[in-house]
Design a protein around this motif. Structure first.
Motif, PDB file in Angstrom:
ATOM      1  N   GLU A  84       0.834  -1.210   0.000  1.00 51.11           N
ATOM      2  CA  GLU A  84       0.000   0.000   0.000  1.00 51.11           C
ATOM      3  C   GLU A  84       0.866   1.255   0.000  1.00 51.11           C
ATOM      4  O   GLU A  84       0.600   2.214  -0.745  1.00 51.11           O
ATOM      5  N   GLU A  85       1.920   1.264   0.807  1.00 52.51           N
ATOM      6  CA  GLU A  85       2.819   2.431   0.851  1.00 52.51           C
ATOM      7  C   GLU A  85       3.532   2.619  -0.493  1.00 52.51           C
ATOM      8  O   GLU A  85       3.716   3.750  -0.950  1.00 52.51           O
ATOM      9  N   ILE A  86       3.903   1.517  -1.120  1.00 52.61           N
ATOM     10  CA  ILE A  86       4.552   1.599  -2.438  1.00 52.61           C
ATOM     11  C   ILE A  86       3.573   2.164  -3.464  1.00 52.61           C
ATOM     12  O   ILE A  86       3.924   3.054  -4.238  1.00 52.61           O
ATOM     13  N   ARG A  87       2.323   1.669  -3.448  1.00 54.40           N
ATOM     14  CA  ARG A  87       1.300   2.184  -4.371  1.00 54.40           C
ATOM     15  C   ARG A  87       1.088   3.679  -4.181  1.00 54.40           C
ATOM     16  O   ARG A  87       1.009   4.436  -5.151  1.00 54.40           O
ATOM     17  N   ASN A  88       0.977   4.103  -2.924  1.00 53.35           N
ATOM     18  CA  ASN A  88       0.764   5.526  -2.631  1.00 53.35           C
ATOM     19  C   ASN A  88       1.924   6.368  -3.157  1.00 53.35           C
ATOM     20  O   ASN A  88       1.712   7.447  -3.706  1.00 53.35           O
ATOM     21  N   LEU A 132       3.856  10.270  -7.912  1.00 51.94           N
ATOM     22  CA  LEU A 132       4.790  10.646  -8.975  1.00 51.94           C
ATOM     23  C   LEU A 132       4.064  11.210 -10.186  1.00 51.94           C
ATOM     24  O   LEU A 132       2.994  10.728 -10.554  1.00 51.94           O
ATOM     25  N   GLU A 133       4.662  12.223 -10.794  1.00 52.73           N
ATOM     26  CA  GLU A 133       4.097  12.779 -12.028  1.00 52.73           C
ATOM     27  C   GLU A 133       4.368  11.836 -13.197  1.00 52.73           C
ATOM     28  O   GLU A 133       3.482  11.525 -13.977  1.00 52.73           O
ATOM     29  N   ASP A 134       5.626  11.414 -13.329  1.00 55.52           N
ATOM     30  CA  ASP A 134       6.030  10.522 -14.419  1.00 55.52           C
ATOM     31  C   ASP A 134       5.922   9.083 -13.925  1.00 55.52           C
ATOM     32  O   ASP A 134       6.672   8.652 -13.064  1.00 55.52           O
ATOM     33  N   LYS A 135       4.945   8.367 -14.465  1.00 57.08           N
ATOM     34  CA  LYS A 135       4.709   6.999 -13.995  1.00 57.08           C
ATOM     35  C   LYS A 135       5.261   5.942 -14.949  1.00 57.08           C
ATOM     36  O   LYS A 135       4.742   4.836 -15.026  1.00 57.08           O
ATOM     37  N   THR A 136       6.333   6.278 -15.653  1.00 64.27           N
ATOM     38  CA  THR A 136       6.981   5.282 -16.505  1.00 64.27           C
ATOM     39  C   THR A 136       7.846   4.387 -15.619  1.00 64.27           C
ATOM     40  O   THR A 136       8.304   4.812 -14.559  1.00 64.27           O
ATOM     41  N   MET A 137       8.061   3.170 -16.064  1.00 64.28           N
ATOM     42  CA  MET A 137       8.817   2.205 -15.264  1.00 64.28           C
ATOM     43  C   MET A 137      10.215   2.712 -14.892  1.00 64.28           C
ATOM     44  O   MET A 137      10.590   2.651 -13.714  1.00 64.28           O
ATOM     45  N   PRO A 138      11.009   3.248 -15.845  1.00 66.09           N
ATOM     46  CA  PRO A 138      12.342   3.723 -15.456  1.00 66.09           C
ATOM     47  C   PRO A 138      12.286   4.840 -14.408  1.00 66.09           C
ATOM     48  O   PRO A 138      13.099   4.874 -13.483  1.00 66.09           O
ATOM     49  N   SER A 139      11.311   5.723 -14.540  1.00 65.43           N
ATOM     50  CA  SER A 139      11.175   6.830 -13.598  1.00 65.43           C
ATOM     51  C   SER A 139      10.818   6.329 -12.197  1.00 65.43           C
ATOM     52  O   SER A 139      11.369   6.784 -11.197  1.00 65.43           O
ATOM     53  N   ILE A 140       9.889   5.384 -12.148  1.00 67.09           N
ATOM     54  CA  ILE A 140       9.471   4.812 -10.860  1.00 67.09           C
ATOM     55  C   ILE A 140      10.645   4.112 -10.181  1.00 67.09           C
ATOM     56  O   ILE A 140      10.916   4.321  -9.001  1.00 67.09           O
ATOM     57  N   MET A 141      11.346   3.268 -10.939  1.00 73.61           N
ATOM     58  CA  MET A 141      12.463   2.516 -10.366  1.00 73.61           C
ATOM     59  C   MET A 141      13.570   3.451  -9.895  1.00 73.61           C
ATOM     60  O   MET A 141      14.157   3.254  -8.825  1.00 73.61           O
ATOM     61  N   GLY A 164       8.507  -3.148  -8.907  1.00 74.55           N
ATOM     62  CA  GLY A 164       8.299  -3.390 -10.334  1.00 74.55           C
ATOM     63  C   GLY A 164       6.978  -4.080 -10.623  1.00 74.55           C
ATOM     64  O   GLY A 164       6.266  -3.704 -11.559  1.00 74.55           O
ATOM     65  N   GLU A 165       6.634  -5.064  -9.796  1.00 76.59           N
ATOM     66  CA  GLU A 165       5.374  -5.783  -9.985  1.00 76.59           C
ATOM     67  C   GLU A 165       4.177  -4.861  -9.789  1.00 76.59           C
ATOM     68  O   GLU A 165       3.219  -4.885 -10.560  1.00 76.59           O
ATOM     69  N   ILE A 166       4.234  -4.033  -8.743  1.00 72.90           N
ATOM     70  CA  ILE A 166       3.138  -3.101  -8.472  1.00 72.90           C
ATOM     71  C   ILE A 166       3.032  -2.059  -9.587  1.00 72.90           C
ATOM     72  O   ILE A 166       1.934  -1.728 -10.032  1.00 72.90           O
ATOM     73  N   ALA A 167       4.161  -1.572 -10.048  1.00 72.45           N
ATOM     74  CA  ALA A 167       4.165  -0.560 -11.108  1.00 72.45           C
ATOM     75  C   ALA A 167       3.563  -1.120 -12.389  1.00 72.45           C
ATOM     76  O   ALA A 167       2.850  -0.407 -13.104  1.00 72.45           O
ATOM     77  N   LYS A 168       3.792  -2.381 -12.695  1.00 73.52           N
ATOM     78  CA  LYS A 168       3.240  -2.999 -13.897  1.00 73.52           C
ATOM     79  C   LYS A 168       1.721  -3.086 -13.823  1.00 73.52           C
ATOM     80  O   LYS A 168       1.034  -2.965 -14.823  1.00 73.52           O
ATOM     81  N   LYS A 169       1.204  -3.305 -12.611  1.00 70.30           N
ATOM     82  CA  LYS A 169      -0.241  -3.446 -12.424  1.00 70.30           C
ATOM     83  C   LYS A 169      -0.971  -2.103 -12.537  1.00 70.30           C
ATOM     84  O   LYS A 169      -2.141  -2.079 -12.865  1.00 70.30           O
ATOM     85  N   LEU A 170      -0.267  -1.007 -12.210  1.00 72.97           N
ATOM     86  CA  LEU A 170      -0.932   0.305 -12.222  1.00 72.97           C
ATOM     87  C   LEU A 170      -1.016   0.899 -13.607  1.00 72.97           C
ATOM     88  O   LEU A 170      -0.334   0.696 -14.497  1.00 72.97           O
TER      89      LEU A 170
END
Length: 140
Positions: free
Chosen positions: A99-103, A108-117, A134-140
């Motif tokens: 949940e904290e990772i999702r929040n 973040l403004e830029d929700k691309t995978m490289p930006s998130i990581m 990475g798994e959570i970011a793929k689901k969003l």
């Protein structure tokens, strides 16, 4: 510094003749020393985040070994490695929940995978499992 704590614990394990603790602490300390040497050549210093990263890597390696020994039914080795894994886990700070990772991702403004990581590596190194991020970011 966390590395100093590990070294003190290693000395205590040596005095107590606890081969399990001593073995895993020696491995982590040696990995940290190698990272420290690499960083010194670049003019940087070893920091706690680097030590946490090595502890996390070692725990993941132990998990793989445990699975391997479970497959061949070597219970004594599974118990030994599980003990070492649990012991090392005590040195880790509390990990971020899903949940904290999702929040954090949603902020973040830029929700691309490289930006998130990159964001999580810079701000939460050692405080979260990057694979989970990475798994959570793929689901969003």
């Amino acid at each position: 510094m966390l590395l100093d704590t590990l070294k003190k614990e290693n000395m205590i394990a040596l005095k107590e003749k606890d081969q399990n603790k001593r073995g895993i602490l020696s491995i982590v300390i040696n990995k940290c020393m190698l990272v420290g040497i690499e960083k010194k050549t670049k003019g940087e210093e070893l920091i706690d985040a680097d030590v946490l990263q090595q502890i996390n890597k070692t725990i993941k390696e132990l998990d793989e070994e445990i699975r391997g020994f479970q497959e061949v039914n070597r219970i004594e080795k599974v118990e030994e490695l599980s003990y070492q894994r649990n012991y090392l886990s005590a040195f880790l700070p509390t990990q971020l929940t899903e949940e904290e990772i999702r929040n954090e991702i949603n902020k973040l403004e830029d929700k691309t995978m490289p930006s998130i990581m990159k964001h999580f590596k810079a701000n939460f190194n050692g405080l979260c499992d990057m694979k989970l991020v990475g798994e959570i970011a793929k689901k969003l």
